[in-house]
Each structure stands twice: as C-alpha cells, then as structure tokens.
Design a protein around this motif. Structure first.
Motif, PDB file in Angstrom:
ATOM      1  N   LYS A 124       0.829  -1.208   0.000  1.00 38.53           N
ATOM      2  CA  LYS A 124       0.000   0.000   0.000  1.00 38.53           C
ATOM      3  C   LYS A 124       0.865   1.260   0.000  1.00 38.53           C
ATOM      4  N   LYS A 125       1.982   1.212   0.735  1.00 43.07           N
ATOM      5  CA  LYS A 125       2.898   2.353   0.780  1.00 43.07           C
ATOM      6  C   LYS A 125       3.515   2.607  -0.595  1.00 43.07           C
ATOM      7  N   GLN A 126       3.966   1.529  -1.258  1.00 41.35           N
ATOM      8  CA  GLN A 126       4.550   1.695  -2.590  1.00 41.35           C
ATOM      9  C   GLN A 126       3.494   2.146  -3.598  1.00 41.35           C
ATOM     10  N   GLU A 127       2.280   1.681  -3.413  1.00 38.67           N
ATOM     11  CA  GLU A 127       1.190   2.106  -4.291  1.00 38.67           C
ATOM     12  C   GLU A 127       0.947   3.607  -4.178  1.00 38.67           C
ATOM     13  N   LEU A 128       1.041   4.153  -2.970  1.00 33.52           N
ATOM     14  CA  LEU A 128       0.910   5.599  -2.786  1.00 33.52           C
ATOM     15  C   LEU A 128       2.051   6.348  -3.461  1.00 33.52           C
ATOM     16  N   MET A 129       3.263   5.753  -3.447  1.00 31.25           N
ATOM     17  CA  MET A 129       4.427   6.401  -4.055  1.00 31.25           C
ATOM     18  C   MET A 129       4.327   6.456  -5.579  1.00 31.25           C
ATOM     19  N   THR A 130       3.730   5.426  -6.187  1.00 33.79           N
ATOM     20  CA  THR A 130       3.774   5.281  -7.642  1.00 33.79           C
ATOM     21  C   THR A 130       2.422   5.464  -8.332  1.00 33.79           C
ATOM     22  N   GLY A 131       1.339   5.360  -7.564  1.00 37.19           N
ATOM     23  CA  GLY A 131       0.020   5.463  -8.160  1.00 37.19           C
ATOM     24  C   GLY A 131      -0.466   4.180  -8.809  1.00 37.19           C
TER      25      GLY A 131
END
Length: 306
Positions: free
Chosen positions: A134-141
């Motif tokens: 979820k954290k990486q998803e926020l970083m990359t969209g």
C-alpha cells in the motif's frame, strides 16, 4: 455475519463494473493473478525472475514478452546475502539503466529487525507485506507486482500438508482480490511435475512455469528450458516449451536446446556419410554414429522435409 451468498443473472453479471485485467507482461502475466516459477535449487529461478522484474519495472521487452508500460515491483528476498542483490542487478542497470524511483523495491531478510521477515503463513507477516504494498502504491500510483523469493525461505509451512499451506493460499487470493499481482518462486517437486509439496498450492494460480537447466554445466551462458505446468488465461500457441540463454550482462535471448543442437550436428554428419556413400543403409549410419536406427530414420525425415 454472512446469511446468504450474492448471485447475479448472467446478463446482469456481465453488466457489472468488472475491469478487464491488463497485461503486466504481455502473453504471460496479467494484472490480478497469482503465478508460480519453480525449479531445482540454484538453477536460475531468481535470475529469470530478475529479468521479469527489470522488464516490468522499466517497460521493456523480455524474450517474446513485452511490458507496455512501467509497473512498480517489490522483490521480497528471503534467502540471499544482501550483496547478492547488488551483484545480480548491476548488469541490468549497466545495460538498461535503473528503473524509475520506487519502481523496484527490495525487502531482504537480513536487513530486517533480527534478520527476520515474519512467516507469511501468519497474520503479522501478511499484514507487514500488505502495508508495504500500500505504501509503494501511494508512491507510484499503481499496485505493485509482488515477487516472493522463495516460498520455503519465507514460511515454515508443512510442504505436504494442504491445511498447513492454506493460510498462504488464502492470503495470496485475498491480495489478488485487492488488485495485486504475485509471482511465487518455489522449488520443484521430485515425484510430480509441479511445485514441491501439496498440489493445492497452485489451485488459485494462473500461470505455473517450470525452469530447468539445458545442457552441461560450465557453459559460457546460462541456458534454461521453460515449460508450462499451468497456463490459465493464455492461448495454446503461447504455452509451448522454449529454451533461452542469459549472458550475465542483462541480456536474455531465445536459444536452441541442447537436443536441437545435437540433432543438427547428427544431421550434418548423416549428410556427409550419404554424400560419401550414396547407398549406405540407415543401419550402417546408426552404427557409425552410435545412435539408434529409429533416430537416424527420424533425422533423415527431418532432412527431407526441409
């Protein structure tokens, strides 16, 4: 509490807002799928997966596959020394350049507290990985592509016990339900063609790809054969066995199998014998080349068909 199951008329179901999965790596890995790459210890599983990771994270072609766009990836390494990841990624970076920032993240077991990634069959390990995704998803969209390397290193589940593996399988299914795509690296079974242990582990899988060495040890390139144990969602002409080679400079290419190369050499020798002795029998050719008459017959048919 669930009191009844949700059902839809077929045409109503088709009108629901269910998005068609896109290809992450065309003709092999779709969004929202669980996939397996399995083989013997030390026979190229991680290296092949790295080829996937660089193609997916940079939007590059890989063998006959193609990533149409850059897609974030997380590689969870449960067994290698931290420096191994530096050594193995260096050729890819030298050849293709680094992926976009945060598009290829590494979680190595040795760099965690007490050098431990909590077991992925338990809630803590599962929650920590989902938290990272979820954290990486926020970083990359975009929802990251997750590589678990490897199943045995990340869990002490009982391999031949379906009930022991089930918490992992349900978790992977739930990750898929949340929109994530997973590649599980696993060891091959000795008695069966699929991954080692209970066959239920691939029940929810789309693609199960077996990797095995091709040819003798000590070759200049690492040559491996890939075959499909399962290929849900792929067309029949996309699931044939193939051989590829890695040059340790970041480059993968399709290659002829050792058997094909051996047959080509036999065909060359048969042609020479037949030119020298036009009336030579297949039995005599077989004796001279120390192969069976049946193999000679098959190779001559190949020659004639060409």
């Amino acid at each position: 509490e669930i009191t009844e199951l949700v059902a839809h008329d077929l045409m109503q179901y088709r009108s629901l807002d269910i998005k068609k999965p896109l290809w992450i790596l065309e003709k092999i890995i779709k969004e929202r799928t669980i996939n397996f790459l399995f083989g013997e210890k030390g026979k190229g599983k991680t290296e092949f997966a790295l080829g996937f990771l660089f193609a997916i994270s940079k939007g590059l072609p890989f063998l006959n596959y193609k990533a149409e766009y850059c897609h974030p990836c997380t590689w969870i390494d449960g067994e290698m020394d931290p420096y191994d990841a530096i050594e193995r990624t260096t050729p890819y970076i030298d050849t293709f350049g680094p992926p976009p920032k945060n598009y290829l993240q590494i979680i190595n077991f040795a760099l965690q507290k007490d050098q431990v990634i909590p077991d992925i069959k338990d809630e803590l390990g599962q929650e920590l990985i989902l938290k990272h995704l979820k954290k990486q998803e926020l970083m990359t969209g975009k929802k990251p592509f997750l590589v678990l390397d490897n199943l045995r290193s990340l869990s002490n589940y009982i391999e031949n016990d379906a009930d022991s593996y089930r918490p992992i399988g349900v978790w992977l299914k739930n990750l898929r339900g949340l929109g994530y795509t997973i590649l599980v690296i696993d060891h091959t079974g000795k008695a069966a063609p699929g991954p080692r242990g209970t066959s239920s582990k691939t029940d929810w899988a789309n693609v199960c790809l077996k990797i095995e060495p091709d040819g003798p040890a000590g070759q200049k390139f690492m040559k491996v054969k890939l075959s499909f144990d399962k290929a849900r969602g792929l067309k029949p002409d996309e699931t044939g066995d193939y051989v590829c080679a890695y040059d340790f400079q970041g480059n993968w290419r399709l290659a002829s199998s050792s058997k094909e190369l051996e047959d080509q050499e036999y065909i060359k020798q048969i042609k020479q014998l037949m030119e020298h002795e036009p009336k030579i029998t297949q039995k005599a050719i077989a004796d001279k080349l120390d192969i069976s008459v049946g193999k000679v017959n098959k190779l001559i048919k190949q020659m004639n068909s060409k």
